[in-house]
Design an enzyme around this catalytic site. Structure first.
Site, PDB file in Angstrom:
ATOM      1  N   ASP A  51       0.726  -0.981  -0.194  1.00 25.42           N
ATOM      2  CA  ASP A  51       0.350  -0.102   0.341  1.00 25.42           C
ATOM      3  C   ASP A  51       0.929   1.572  -0.026  1.00 25.42           C
ATOM      4  OD1 ASP A  51      -1.940  -1.488   0.815  1.00 25.42           O
ATOM      5  OD2 ASP A  51      -2.786  -0.614   1.945  1.00 25.42           O
ATOM      6  N   ASP A  52      -0.354   2.168  -0.151  1.00 19.69           N
ATOM      7  CA  ASP A  52       0.722   3.763  -0.738  1.00 19.69           C
ATOM      8  C   ASP A  52       1.686   4.416  -1.371  1.00 19.69           C
ATOM      9  OD1 ASP A  52      -1.376   3.452   1.897  1.00 19.69           O
ATOM     10  OD2 ASP A  52       0.862   3.589   3.312  1.00 19.69           O
ATOM     11  N   HIS A 102      -5.881   3.154  -4.557  1.00 21.43           N
ATOM     12  CA  HIS A 102      -5.795   3.547  -3.404  1.00 21.43           C
ATOM     13  C   HIS A 102      -6.452   4.827  -2.679  1.00 21.43           C
ATOM     14  CE1 HIS A 102      -5.039   1.606   1.828  1.00 21.43           C
ATOM     15  NE2 HIS A 102      -4.006   3.158   1.826  1.00 21.43           N
ATOM     16  N   HIS A 106      -4.962   8.929  -0.012  1.00 23.11           N
ATOM     17  CA  HIS A 106      -4.801   8.420   1.038  1.00 23.11           C
ATOM     18  C   HIS A 106      -5.780   9.191   1.935  1.00 23.11           C
ATOM     19  CE1 HIS A 106      -3.633   5.659   4.388  1.00 23.11           C
ATOM     20  NE2 HIS A 106      -2.851   4.647   3.944  1.00 23.11           N
ATOM     21  N   HIS A 196       3.463  -2.505   3.069  1.00 22.52           N
ATOM     22  CA  HIS A 196       3.601  -0.616   2.658  1.00 22.52           C
ATOM     23  C   HIS A 196       4.630  -0.673   1.566  1.00 22.52           C
ATOM     24  CE1 HIS A 196       0.460  -0.708   5.728  1.00 22.52           C
ATOM     25  NE2 HIS A 196       0.031  -0.019   5.234  1.00 22.52           N
TER      26      HIS A 196
END
Length: 241
Positions: A51-52, A102, A106, A196
């Site tokens: 993620d991210d 995503h 965020h 991540h």
């Protein structure tokens, strides 16, 4: 007589009715196929997710490790990072990994945020950068509600979470050994693992992957994208392409 009538009324009111609103918890959404936490399969397949990102250094190092161990993964990217590092996103695509949405900033998707804008702005950036459309969406923090589920479905995505026991919490830099242990102790068929590839400050994820990847491979696991994992789901009537 009056007491008897009161008791009858109370008992009647306490009875469940067919029209009672079902509890909209994990079981509710999982049974309906609207949110996926993991897949029911006897096959030795696991999906690694990141993620991210993208991140100009960390993502590239992760890609190198995935290539070394013949693993595929799904990267849930944030739009404002895609805008900064489009080359990294294209490299991820070229190496056969999956890109998923995503949000743009965020954003924790409460009523104060424009859900559709967050999703669509990221989708447009991904498409403009790679020529690819996303099939999957993950809400930041794993927070969801009925409104978000409905919006995600209407926009054509499947919402993906992760296996509860496989949240590595690598964003908090808990220690390489703790990240490794959380995965290797709990890994099972059909799991989705949460990592991540973008955090603020030094990462421990890459060092952990150097231990996790060869061990999972030695155990006979095939590391696949989330969309590939969904094809193994016994509950699905047809394959997702």
């Amino acid at each position: 007589m009056r007491i008897f009538l009161i008791l009858c009324i109370c008992l009647f009111l306490m009875q469940p009715t067919a029209s009672a609103t079902p509890k909209k918890d994990r079981a509710y959404y999982e049974t309906r196929g609207e949110i996926v936490w993991e897949v029911n399969t006897d096959e030795k397949v696991i999906a690694l997710t990141f993620d991210d990102g993208p991140h100009p250094e960390y993502t590239a190092q992760i890609l190198e490790l995935l290539r070394q161990y013949e693993a595929k993964a799904t990267f849930f990217v944030v739009g404002n990072k895609v805008k900064l590092y489009p080359d990294v996103l294209n490299q991820t695509i070229r190496e056969g990994h999956e890109i998923a949405n995503h949000t743009y900033s965020h954003a924790y998707l409460s009523k104060k945020n424009n859900i559709k804008k967050e999703i669509n702005q990221t989708e447009e950036l991904i498409y403009d950068t790679t020529g690819k459309r996303c099939l999957l969406f993950r809400p930041p923090g794993g927070f969801y509600n009925e409104r978000l589920v409905a919006t995600v479905r209407a926009e054509g995505y499947k919402m993906i979470m992760w296996s509860w026991q496989l949240d590595t919490k690598d964003w908090s830099t808990p220690g390489v050994n703790k990240i490794v242990k959380s995965v290797l102790k709990n890994a099972k068929n059909g799991n989705i693992v949460l990592f991540h590839d973008y955090i603020e400050g030094p990462t421990q994820t890459i060092a952990a992957l150097k231990i996790i990847l060869p061990e999972l491979k030695s155990r006979g696991y095939q590391l696949v994208t989330v969309s590939q994992l969904l094809n193994y789901n016994k509950a699905l009537p047809a394959k997702i392409h």
